[in-house]
Design a protein around this motif. Structure first.
Motif, PDB file in Angstrom:
ATOM      1  N   GLU A 102     -20.370  -5.830 -14.734  1.00  0.00           N
ATOM      2  CA  GLU A 102     -20.780  -4.622 -15.452  1.00  0.00           C
ATOM      3  C   GLU A 102     -21.806  -5.052 -16.498  1.00  0.00           C
ATOM      4  N   PRO A 103     -23.092  -4.892 -16.226  1.00  0.00           N
ATOM      5  CA  PRO A 103     -24.094  -5.351 -17.186  1.00  0.00           C
ATOM      6  C   PRO A 103     -23.916  -4.681 -18.552  1.00  0.00           C
ATOM      7  N   LEU A 104     -23.908  -5.503 -19.597  1.00  0.00           N
ATOM      8  CA  LEU A 104     -23.849  -5.007 -20.975  1.00  0.00           C
ATOM      9  C   LEU A 104     -25.153  -4.270 -21.281  1.00  0.00           C
ATOM     10  N   GLY A 105     -25.060  -3.173 -22.013  1.00  0.00           N
ATOM     11  CA  GLY A 105     -26.266  -2.393 -22.288  1.00  0.00           C
ATOM     12  C   GLY A 105     -26.411  -2.015 -23.748  1.00  0.00           C
ATOM     13  N   ILE A 106     -27.663  -1.739 -24.151  1.00  0.00           N
ATOM     14  CA  ILE A 106     -27.970  -1.249 -25.498  1.00  0.00           C
ATOM     15  C   ILE A 106     -28.316   0.234 -25.375  1.00  0.00           C
ATOM     16  N   TYR A 107     -27.633   1.069 -26.153  1.00  0.00           N
ATOM     17  CA  TYR A 107     -27.798   2.519 -26.051  1.00  0.00           C
ATOM     18  C   TYR A 107     -28.124   3.116 -27.417  1.00  0.00           C
ATOM     19  N   SER A 108     -28.745   4.286 -27.395  1.00  0.00           N
ATOM     20  CA  SER A 108     -29.036   5.001 -28.641  1.00  0.00           C
ATOM     21  C   SER A 108     -29.101   6.499 -28.383  1.00  0.00           C
ATOM     22  N   HIS A 109     -28.594   7.272 -29.329  1.00  0.00           N
ATOM     23  CA  HIS A 109     -28.762   8.721 -29.290  1.00  0.00           C
ATOM     24  C   HIS A 109     -29.975   9.159 -30.106  1.00  0.00           C
ATOM     25  N   LYS A 110     -30.570   8.200 -30.833  1.00  0.00           N
ATOM     26  CA  LYS A 110     -31.648   8.543 -31.764  1.00  0.00           C
ATOM     27  C   LYS A 110     -33.024   8.071 -31.299  1.00  0.00           C
ATOM     28  N   TYR A 111     -33.063   7.034 -30.493  1.00  0.00           N
ATOM     29  CA  TYR A 111     -34.345   6.439 -30.108  1.00  0.00           C
ATOM     30  C   TYR A 111     -34.411   6.250 -28.594  1.00  0.00           C
ATOM     31  N   ASN A 195     -17.880  -0.769 -18.709  1.00  0.00           N
ATOM     32  CA  ASN A 195     -16.774   0.139 -18.392  1.00  0.00           C
ATOM     33  C   ASN A 195     -16.643   1.244 -19.436  1.00  0.00           C
ATOM     34  N   TYR A 196     -16.841   0.897 -20.715  1.00  0.00           N
ATOM     35  CA  TYR A 196     -16.723   1.908 -21.768  1.00  0.00           C
ATOM     36  C   TYR A 196     -17.918   2.856 -21.741  1.00  0.00           C
ATOM     37  N   ALA A 197     -19.074   2.354 -21.349  1.00  0.00           N
ATOM     38  CA  ALA A 197     -20.244   3.224 -21.201  1.00  0.00           C
ATOM     39  C   ALA A 197     -19.997   4.254 -20.098  1.00  0.00           C
ATOM     40  N   LEU A 198     -19.466   3.796 -18.966  1.00  0.00           N
ATOM     41  CA  LEU A 198     -19.182   4.700 -17.852  1.00  0.00           C
ATOM     42  C   LEU A 198     -18.130   5.741 -18.233  1.00  0.00           C
ATOM     43  N   GLU A 199     -17.086   5.292 -18.940  1.00  0.00           N
ATOM     44  CA  GLU A 199     -16.043   6.224 -19.372  1.00  0.00           C
ATOM     45  C   GLU A 199     -16.605   7.299 -20.290  1.00  0.00           C
ATOM     46  N   ALA A 200     -17.635   6.949 -21.071  1.00  0.00           N
ATOM     47  CA  ALA A 200     -18.238   7.891 -22.021  1.00  0.00           C
ATOM     48  C   ALA A 200     -19.282   8.789 -21.362  1.00  0.00           C
ATOM     49  N   GLY A 201     -19.479   8.632 -20.049  1.00  0.00           N
ATOM     50  CA  GLY A 201     -20.432   9.474 -19.341  1.00  0.00           C
ATOM     51  C   GLY A 201     -21.847   8.934 -19.332  1.00  0.00           C
ATOM     52  N   LEU A 202     -22.030   7.713 -19.834  1.00  0.00           N
ATOM     53  CA  LEU A 202     -23.339   7.067 -19.782  1.00  0.00           C
ATOM     54  C   LEU A 202     -23.527   6.408 -18.418  1.00  0.00           C
ATOM     55  N   VAL A 203     -24.753   6.362 -17.959  1.00  0.00           N
ATOM     56  CA  VAL A 203     -25.080   5.660 -16.714  1.00  0.00           C
ATOM     57  C   VAL A 203     -25.924   4.456 -17.094  1.00  0.00           C
ATOM     58  N   PRO A 204     -25.319   3.253 -17.118  1.00  0.00           N
ATOM     59  CA  PRO A 204     -26.054   2.080 -17.600  1.00  0.00           C
ATOM     60  C   PRO A 204     -27.409   1.880 -16.949  1.00  0.00           C
ATOM     61  N   ALA A 205     -27.484   2.024 -15.634  1.00  0.00           N
ATOM     62  CA  ALA A 205     -28.752   1.787 -14.930  1.00  0.00           C
ATOM     63  C   ALA A 205     -29.833   2.784 -15.332  1.00  0.00           C
ATOM     64  N   ARG A 206     -29.431   3.930 -15.885  1.00  0.00           N
ATOM     65  CA  ARG A 206     -30.383   4.966 -16.281  1.00  0.00           C
ATOM     66  C   ARG A 206     -30.545   5.087 -17.797  1.00  0.00           C
ATOM     67  N   ASP A 207     -29.439   4.980 -18.541  1.00  0.00           N
ATOM     68  CA  ASP A 207     -29.448   5.336 -19.956  1.00  0.00           C
ATOM     69  C   ASP A 207     -29.670   4.172 -20.915  1.00  0.00           C
ATOM     70  N   ALA A 208     -29.436   2.955 -20.475  1.00  0.00           N
ATOM     71  CA  ALA A 208     -29.552   1.815 -21.391  1.00  0.00           C
ATOM     72  C   ALA A 208     -31.010   1.555 -21.775  1.00  0.00           C
ATOM     73  N   LEU A 209     -31.245   1.299 -23.054  1.00  0.00           N
ATOM     74  CA  LEU A 209     -32.585   0.898 -23.526  1.00  0.00           C
ATOM     75  C   LEU A 209     -32.858  -0.550 -23.149  1.00  0.00           C
ATOM     76  N   GLY A 210     -31.808  -1.306 -22.994  1.00  0.00           N
ATOM     77  CA  GLY A 210     -31.908  -2.693 -22.553  1.00  0.00           C
ATOM     78  C   GLY A 210     -30.639  -3.051 -21.820  1.00  0.00           C
ATOM     79  N   LEU A 211     -30.754  -3.654 -20.647  1.00  0.00           N
ATOM     80  CA  LEU A 211     -29.590  -3.942 -19.810  1.00  0.00           C
ATOM     81  C   LEU A 211     -29.548  -5.421 -19.457  1.00  0.00           C
ATOM     82  N   GLU A 212     -28.368  -5.981 -19.533  1.00  0.00           N
ATOM     83  CA  GLU A 212     -28.152  -7.374 -19.188  1.00  0.00           C
ATOM     84  C   GLU A 212     -28.512  -7.621 -17.723  1.00  0.00           C
ATOM     85  N   SER A 213     -29.138  -8.746 -17.438  1.00  0.00           N
ATOM     86  CA  SER A 213     -29.475  -9.081 -16.058  1.00  0.00           C
ATOM     87  C   SER A 213     -28.224  -9.456 -15.281  1.00  0.00           C
TER      88      SER A 213
END
Length: 268
Positions: A102-111, A195-213
């Protein structure tokens, strides 16, 4: 008398061998994606009686449940976290299979990009040692800050003391991992486990500003049990199922790059 007892024991052994899956296999798992993947295994392998114990981040430690015998296995963690848990609990566990990343991701609601982060921006990160280190490495990889990072990422744990260049004066705020998605409105950005991103309704492959390789990623999620259960036929059957092409295809189709299957089993 001794002869009769021997025959009885032999008969019992034969009976057990013919009914390997009589007892349910209790597996503790996070709801998404782990319990969903296990539910798919139940569908394709009904002879394996899986009892899925869903963990919802309510303060119950799946490794404590495993150590105490309340479950037979768990499926939620990567190897660096497991090693940290073994030290903290004074217990030894056994890795049976590596299943997915599960690639770790960086998310933001502001930027909408990391470049937009202002001077003095606040970034929430996981507060446990292994995932904090992982989050700091991701922030470095994406150019947010620079670390005095040496050694293998799984054996050398980094802390905020290892930040050597923080031009934007980013404020790192450790938060309990399951709570980080809820803190997104209170910080400028957050590093969230998949896993916590998915539970919160985020889609890492789409919503992350930066995603772990995913390439050469050492943070595969594992099927873990107690050492004495490694050769239990039910555990071996579950490991075989979780690392099968059928389950890999289910993961690919269901999570569309937000969860990535590992090629095969890993006995560590």
């Amino acid at each position: 008398m001794i002869k009769k007892t021997s025959i009885t024991l032999a008969g019992l052994a034969l009976l057990l061998s013919q009914n390997l899956y009589a007892a349910p296999l209790r597996v503790a798992a996070d709801p998404v994606p782990h319990a969903e993947i296990l539910a798919y295994v139940k569908k394709i392998d009904p002879k394996l009686d899986l009892s899925i114990v869903q963990m919802s981040g309510g303060g119950i430690n799946p490794n404590e449940l495993l150590a105490s015998g309340d479950v037979d296995a768990n499926y939620f963690q990567h190897l660096p976290y497991l090693k940290d848990q073994e030290k903290a609990l004074g217990k030894k566990f056994a890795v049976v299979a590596a299943v997915h990343i599960e690639p770790l991701g960086i998310y933001s609601h502001k930027y909408k990009s990391l470049a937009e982060l202002p001077v003095g921006a606040t970034i929430a990160v996981p507060d446990n040692a292994s995932n904090l280190s992982r989050a700091l490495r991701l922030l470095q990889d994406k150019g947010v800050l620079k670390l005095n990072a040496t050694g293998d990422s799984t054996s050398t744990l980094l802390t905020q003391a290892d930040i050597i260049d923080n031009t934007k004066k980013i404020k790192i705020i450790p938060v309990d991992s399951p709570q980080i998605p809820r803190s997104l409105d209170d910080v400028d950005a957050a590093v969230i486990n998949g896993n916590y991103a998915l539970e919160a309704g985020l889609v890492p492959a789409r919503d992350a500003l930066g995603l772990e390789s995913a390439k050469n990623n050492p943070y595969a999620n594992l099927l873990v049990t107690r050492p004495e259960l490694v050769n239990d036929p039910r555990i071996q059957e579950l490991a075989k199922d979780l690392t099968s092409p059928q389950v890999a295809e289910f993961i690919r189709k269901t999570y569309q790059g937000s969860v990535i299957p590992v090629a095969g089993p890993s006995h560590d």
